[in-house]
Design an enzyme around this catalytic site. Structure first.
Site, PDB file in Angstrom:
ATOM      1  NE  ARG A 122       4.335  15.636   5.007  1.00  0.00           N
ATOM      2  CZ  ARG A 122       5.630  15.726   5.207  1.00  0.00           C
ATOM      3  NH1 ARG A 122       6.331  16.686   4.664  1.00  0.00           N
ATOM      4  NH2 ARG A 122       6.243  14.829   5.927  1.00  0.00           N
TER       5      ARG A 122
ATOM      6  CE1 TYR B 183       1.901  14.752  10.857  1.00  0.00           C
ATOM      7  CE2 TYR B 183       2.499  15.177   8.576  1.00  0.00           C
ATOM      8  CZ  TYR B 183       1.652  14.609   9.495  1.00  0.00           C
ATOM      9  OH  TYR B 183       0.580  13.883   9.069  1.00  0.00           O
TER      10      TYR B 183
ATOM     11  CB  CYS C 154      -4.298  35.420  10.811  1.00  0.00           C
ATOM     12  SG  CYS C 154      -4.576  36.591   9.490  1.00  0.00           S
ATOM     13  CD  GLU C 155      -3.629  29.789  13.393  1.00  0.00           C
ATOM     14  OE1 GLU C 155      -2.911  29.544  14.379  1.00  0.00           O
ATOM     15  OE2 GLU C 155      -4.867  29.680  13.388  1.00  0.00           O
TER      16      GLU C 155
ATOM     17  CD  GLU D 151      -2.548  -1.211   2.728  1.00  0.00           C
ATOM     18  OE1 GLU D 151      -3.532  -1.936   2.843  1.00  0.00           O
ATOM     19  OE2 GLU D 151      -2.131  -0.484   3.663  1.00  0.00           O
ATOM     20  N   PRO D 152       1.695   1.455  -1.002  1.00  0.00           N
ATOM     21  CG  PRO D 152       2.858   1.463  -3.030  1.00  0.00           C
ATOM     22  CD  PRO D 152       1.902   0.633  -2.203  1.00  0.00           C
TER      23      PRO D 152
END
Ligand SMILES: *Cc1c(COP(=O)(O)O)cnc(C)c1O
Length: 424
Positions: A318, A322, A347-348, A279-280
């Site tokens: 990402r 992460y 706005c973060e 399942e790549p």
């Protein structure tokens, strides 16, 4: 002359191209930001997988969640691959792209009754079941449809894939699967159910795996269980080892190749006589894609230099969630380099693509490419800050095609508009 990122993204006439299409040409025609994928990169990777596993009967089920664009699924389908899905929506898209249900496997800890029923009606190859309760519910649903649901049990082999904790899925403390020592009991239970047919066993230990040895450990444990099941009179026809192979995010990364995975897996599985399912996701599509954006402004503060671009965490999450590294390169290289935070318009404070990164001294209007963004990029994007998502483009040699149009403001308000008509 800048060094080339890959065979698929390289400098031609001092300008970054995807295959033989300059990225600036795409930007001119459709604007920015956009995801761009190299068809050749996808096809070459599929070929690499097929060749590596040609010694045994193997079904490659592309992990749809990495990138569920219909045109990508169509490429995958035309190469004869199946799909690994994790929702009813993914099943719908996989079917829309023409992928046969006989090549679809369905994972996930939280499948709804509706989703189970949908997949029962489609008669998919296997439900990768994650609990005894799910078996009970699936048995009932299949019974109502007078069908048998084929299943594999997702076992948790308790191995550490040595990757980011958020993408480690095969540890005892993880929410996924059934602990390997409880799996025999679950299989016996499955065998007792009238509308369940046992066909296989499944495990998926994590993602962005850079060393293949945890696979060996996991598969040995799973095959050991297969032997025990045989003694209990439970025969399987396939072993599904999930996905997880890592890709190159940093220039110096050397991820394992499908062949490296095959070298350790094929001898083990061949011996067992089982059919192999892979399942790549990331490794099929990740390096085939880049996110192209334009510099809006630069800002030179005392502490830091900022490059503010027209894409952000809503398009590529990402880095924010992460702290993931994505290499970023200038579409037209410059002599002068700077160290900058490359940030989005959201706005973060967590809305960054790169921190303290050495990069070309880019100015307003310059284009840049965020590399290895083909997987878990567009698929994780959102409309946060009511921003239309980046559109998507597939390049084939010297031509390109828009495979996801840019959303417009009317599209964004559509699901909310009706409520304005009535009285609140
Ligand atoms: C996410 C996922 C995959 C794909 O993982 P990659 O790291 O993208 O290869 C495969 N199988 C299952 C069950 C998954 O959840």
């Amino acid at each position: 002359m800048e060094s080339n990122w890959s065979k698929y993204f390289s400098y031609k006439h001092n300008e970054l191209s995807c295959e033989n299409v300059p990225l600036s040409k795409i930007a001119e025609e459709i604007g920015t930001p956009f995801y761009v994928y190299s068809k050749k990169a996808i096809l070459d990777k599929i070929k690499e997988y097929k060749e590596a596993f040609s010694d045994i009967d193997t079904l490659i089920c592309y992990a749809t969640k990495a990138n569920p664009n219909l045109s990508i699924l169509k490429v995958v389908k035309e190469e004869g691959l199946g799909a690994d899905i994790v929702s009813g929506g993914e099943l719908f898209k996989a079917r829309k792209a023409g992928i046969s249900p006989k090549k679809i496997v369905y994972a996930g800890v939280g499948k709804t009754d509706f989703e189970l029923d949908y997949a029962v009606r489609e008669e998919i190859l296997a439900f990768n079941v994650e609990s005894k309760e799910e078996l009970t519910v699936l048995n009932e649903i299949a019974g109502k449809r007078k069908k048998k649901a084929r299943i594999a049990i997702r076992v948790n082999p308790d191995v550490d894939p040595k990757t980011h904790p958020y993408i480690s899925t095969g540890l005892k403390k993880s929410k996924f699967g059934i602990d390997i020592d409880e799996a025999i009991d679950a299989y016996k239970f499955a065998k007792s159910l009238e509308n369940i047919e046992i066909v296989g066993i499944h495990c998926h230990i994590g993602s962005q795996i850079m060393d293949v040895s945890p696979y060996k450990e996991a598969i040995e444990k799973v095959l050991n269980l297969v032997e025990k099941l045989k003694k209990e009179g439970i025969e399987l026809s396939h072993i599904d080892i999930g996905g997880g192979l890592g890709i190159r995010y940093r220039p110096e990364d050397t991820p394992p190749k499908p062949k490296d995975l095959a070298d350790i897996i094929v001898p083990l599985v061949k011996n067992s006589g089982l059919k192999l399912v892979l399942e790549p996701g990331r490794s099929l599509i990740g390096e085939a894609g880049a996110l192209v954006s334009k510099v809006l402004f630069t800002k030179n503060k005392k502490e830091k230099h900022f490059i503010i671009i027209d894409t952000g965490m809503n398009d590529l999450m990402r880095p924010s969630i992460y702290n993931a590294y994505h290499h970023i390169i200038a579409v037209k290289p410059k002599e002068k380099k700077v160290v900058a935070d490359i940030v989005g318009p959201i706005c973060e404070t967590g809305d960054f693509l790169a921190l303290d990164r050495e990069i070309d001294d880019l100015k307003r209007g310059d284009l840049l490419a965020i590399m290895s963004a083909g997987a878990y990029g567009a698929s994780m994007s959102s409309n946060y800050n009511v921003r239309p998502r980046a559109c998507e483009v597939l390049v084939d040699n010297d031509t390109f095609k828009v495979i996801r149009e840019r959303e417009d403001y009317n599209y964004l308000i559509k699901p909310e508009e009706k409520a304005l008509e009535g009285e609140v």
